[in-house]
Design a protein around this motif. Structure first.
Motif, PDB file in Angstrom:
ATOM      1  N   GLU A 170      12.245   9.876 -67.906  1.00 14.08           N
ATOM      2  CA  GLU A 170      13.110  10.448 -66.880  1.00 14.08           C
ATOM      3  C   GLU A 170      12.423  10.344 -65.528  1.00 14.08           C
ATOM      4  O   GLU A 170      11.359  10.922 -65.310  1.00 14.08           O
ATOM      5  N   LEU A 171      13.037   9.596 -64.631  1.00 19.96           N
ATOM      6  CA  LEU A 171      12.505   9.405 -63.284  1.00 19.96           C
ATOM      7  C   LEU A 171      12.673  10.678 -62.470  1.00 19.96           C
ATOM      8  O   LEU A 171      13.724  11.317 -62.511  1.00 19.96           O
ATOM      9  N   LYS A 172      11.627  11.042 -61.713  1.00 16.92           N
ATOM     10  CA  LYS A 172      11.643  12.233 -60.856  1.00 16.92           C
ATOM     11  C   LYS A 172      10.869  11.930 -59.575  1.00 16.92           C
ATOM     12  O   LYS A 172       9.966  11.106 -59.562  1.00 16.92           O
ATOM     13  N   ARG A 173      11.215  12.641 -58.513  1.00 12.56           N
ATOM     14  CA  ARG A 173      10.406  12.712 -57.291  1.00 12.56           C
ATOM     15  C   ARG A 173      10.202  11.388 -56.574  1.00 12.56           C
ATOM     16  O   ARG A 173       9.162  11.178 -55.954  1.00 12.56           O
ATOM     17  N   VAL A 174      11.156  10.469 -56.641  1.00 15.68           N
ATOM     18  CA  VAL A 174      11.012   9.225 -55.892  1.00 15.68           C
ATOM     19  C   VAL A 174      11.135   9.561 -54.406  1.00 15.68           C
ATOM     20  O   VAL A 174      12.056  10.254 -53.992  1.00 15.68           O
ATOM     21  N   TRP A 175      10.183   9.069 -53.625  1.00 18.83           N
ATOM     22  CA  TRP A 175      10.068   9.491 -52.239  1.00 18.83           C
ATOM     23  C   TRP A 175       9.506   8.358 -51.384  1.00 18.83           C
ATOM     24  O   TRP A 175       8.671   7.580 -51.840  1.00 18.83           O
ATOM     25  N   ALA A 176       9.966   8.279 -50.145  1.00 17.70           N
ATOM     26  CA  ALA A 176       9.371   7.427 -49.120  1.00 17.70           C
ATOM     27  C   ALA A 176       9.203   8.292 -47.871  1.00 17.70           C
ATOM     28  O   ALA A 176      10.073   9.109 -47.554  1.00 17.70           O
ATOM     29  N   HIS A 177       8.097   8.118 -47.187  1.00 16.35           N
ATOM     30  CA  HIS A 177       7.812   8.897 -45.982  1.00 16.35           C
ATOM     31  C   HIS A 177       8.996   8.784 -45.022  1.00 16.35           C
ATOM     32  O   HIS A 177       9.520   7.687 -44.783  1.00 16.35           O
TER      33      HIS A 177
ATOM     34  N   GLU B  36      -3.284   6.113 -47.064  1.00 10.92           N
ATOM     35  CA  GLU B  36      -2.394   7.271 -46.927  1.00 10.92           C
ATOM     36  C   GLU B  36      -1.117   7.058 -47.726  1.00 10.92           C
ATOM     37  O   GLU B  36      -0.567   5.948 -47.755  1.00 10.92           O
ATOM     38  N   ALA B  37      -0.622   8.135 -48.341  1.00 14.92           N
ATOM     39  CA  ALA B  37       0.599   8.055 -49.137  1.00 14.92           C
ATOM     40  C   ALA B  37       1.798   7.809 -48.237  1.00 14.92           C
ATOM     41  O   ALA B  37       2.050   8.559 -47.291  1.00 14.92           O
ATOM     42  N   ILE B  38       2.527   6.732 -48.534  1.00 12.11           N
ATOM     43  CA  ILE B  38       3.765   6.433 -47.798  1.00 12.11           C
ATOM     44  C   ILE B  38       4.973   6.453 -48.724  1.00 12.11           C
ATOM     45  O   ILE B  38       6.109   6.350 -48.284  1.00 12.11           O
ATOM     46  N   GLY B  39       4.722   6.590 -50.019  1.00 18.50           N
ATOM     47  CA  GLY B  39       5.792   6.659 -51.005  1.00 18.50           C
ATOM     48  C   GLY B  39       5.216   7.087 -52.333  1.00 18.50           C
ATOM     49  O   GLY B  39       3.999   7.125 -52.515  1.00 18.50           O
ATOM     50  N   GLY B  40       6.099   7.411 -53.240  1.00 14.37           N
ATOM     51  CA  GLY B  40       5.627   7.796 -54.558  1.00 14.37           C
ATOM     52  C   GLY B  40       6.776   8.184 -55.462  1.00 14.37           C
ATOM     53  O   GLY B  40       7.949   8.158 -55.063  1.00 14.37           O
TER      54      GLY B  40
ATOM     55  N   MET C 218      11.277  21.631 -56.659  1.00 18.63           N
ATOM     56  CA  MET C 218       9.849  21.345 -56.790  1.00 18.63           C
ATOM     57  C   MET C 218       9.114  22.368 -57.654  1.00 18.63           C
ATOM     58  O   MET C 218       7.938  22.194 -57.937  1.00 18.63           O
ATOM     59  N   GLU C 219       9.798  23.412 -58.087  1.00 18.30           N
ATOM     60  CA  GLU C 219       9.187  24.433 -58.946  1.00 18.30           C
ATOM     61  C   GLU C 219       9.596  24.282 -60.407  1.00 18.30           C
ATOM     62  O   GLU C 219       9.158  25.043 -61.253  1.00 18.30           O
TER      63      GLU C 219
ATOM     64  N   ILE D  48      15.455   4.276 -68.923  1.00 18.81           N
ATOM     65  CA  ILE D  48      15.160   5.290 -67.905  1.00 18.81           C
ATOM     66  C   ILE D  48      16.442   6.069 -67.645  1.00 18.81           C
ATOM     67  O   ILE D  48      17.531   5.499 -67.534  1.00 18.81           O
ATOM     68  N   TYR D  49      16.287   7.353 -67.583  1.00 20.80           N
ATOM     69  CA  TYR D  49      17.359   8.275 -67.240  1.00 20.80           C
ATOM     70  C   TYR D  49      16.903   8.996 -65.980  1.00 20.80           C
ATOM     71  O   TYR D  49      15.699   9.226 -65.785  1.00 20.80           O
ATOM     72  N   LEU D  50      17.847   9.362 -65.132  1.00 23.04           N
ATOM     73  CA  LEU D  50      17.500  10.159 -63.955  1.00 23.04           C
ATOM     74  C   LEU D  50      18.740  10.880 -63.465  1.00 23.04           C
ATOM     75  O   LEU D  50      19.862  10.517 -63.811  1.00 23.04           O
ATOM     76  N   THR D  51      18.505  11.911 -62.707  1.00 19.94           N
ATOM     77  CA  THR D  51      19.592  12.559 -61.977  1.00 19.94           C
ATOM     78  C   THR D  51      19.163  12.654 -60.523  1.00 19.94           C
ATOM     79  O   THR D  51      17.978  12.782 -60.218  1.00 19.94           O
ATOM     80  N   THR D  52      20.132  12.567 -59.663  1.00 18.77           N
ATOM     81  CA  THR D  52      19.892  12.822 -58.254  1.00 18.77           C
ATOM     82  C   THR D  52      20.914  13.849 -57.808  1.00 18.77           C
ATOM     83  O   THR D  52      21.898  14.088 -58.506  1.00 18.77           O
TER      84      THR D  52
END
Length: 171
Positions: free
Chosen positions: A84-91, A67-71, A43-44, A119-123
């Motif tokens: 580049e996809l980053k920070r995909v999140w679900a509560h 309220e945020a439940i995903g993003g 996250m930094e 789209i490129y991404l890494t996990t």
């Protein structure tokens, strides 16, 4: 129950649950790894500005009753035409409801609207649910998925974006 997508910035107070929970999740999954490697924590790594339209990116929240439940987010990748996809999140309390899938689909649609074609991404290697999500959404693994767990530190994926026929006619 009212749900909607809102484009904003990681600095928006509405994003705080996403940022805090994602930071905690990365820390609990990878804290020992970061300590051994000596690199920056996930996250930094990137300033918030990279996830905004002037810089070629974007940041979206999925809100339920305000309220945020995903993003998630994307930023410009060095390869032309690639986001580049980053920070995909679900509560964490709302997982297994398809929220992350909806966020990925929304980000793909926004990337197309912004002119991206790939789209490129890494996990991370400690996120098997993310691997399943991306494979289930038609992403191609740029690594050998049959290799033993832990073979790779970073698991890259890509997807070529195709504009829906109705969108292409409207454009």
């Amino acid at each position: 129950m009212s749900e909607r997508f809102v484009y904003t910035t990681p600095l928006d107070p509405l994003a705080r649950p996403l940022v805090e929970e994602l930071s905690y999740e990365y820390e609990t999954r990878y804290g020992d790894f970061y300590e051994r490697e000596g690199g920056p924590r996930e996250m930094e790594k990137y300033p918030a500005e990279l996830f905004s339209p002037p810089e070629g990116g974007n940041f979206v929240l999925l809100l339920r009753n305000g309220e945020a439940i995903g993003g998630g987010a994307f930023k410009r990748h060095p390869d032309p035409g690639t986001a580049e996809l980053k920070r995909v999140w679900a509560h964490s309390a709302l997982r297994r409801q398809g929220l992350a899938r909806r966020v990925v689909q929304e980000l793909e649609a926004q990337a197309l609207r912004q002119g991206y074609t790939r789209i490129y991404l890494t996990t991370g290697f400690r996120q098997p649910e993310a691997v399943a999500l991306y494979l289930g959404q038609g992403y191609s693994a740029l690594f050998d998925p049959s290799a033993p767990e832990g073979t790779y530190r970073s698991l890259p994926f890509e997807k070529i974006l195709v504009q829906a026929p109705a969108l292409a006619r409207a454009a």
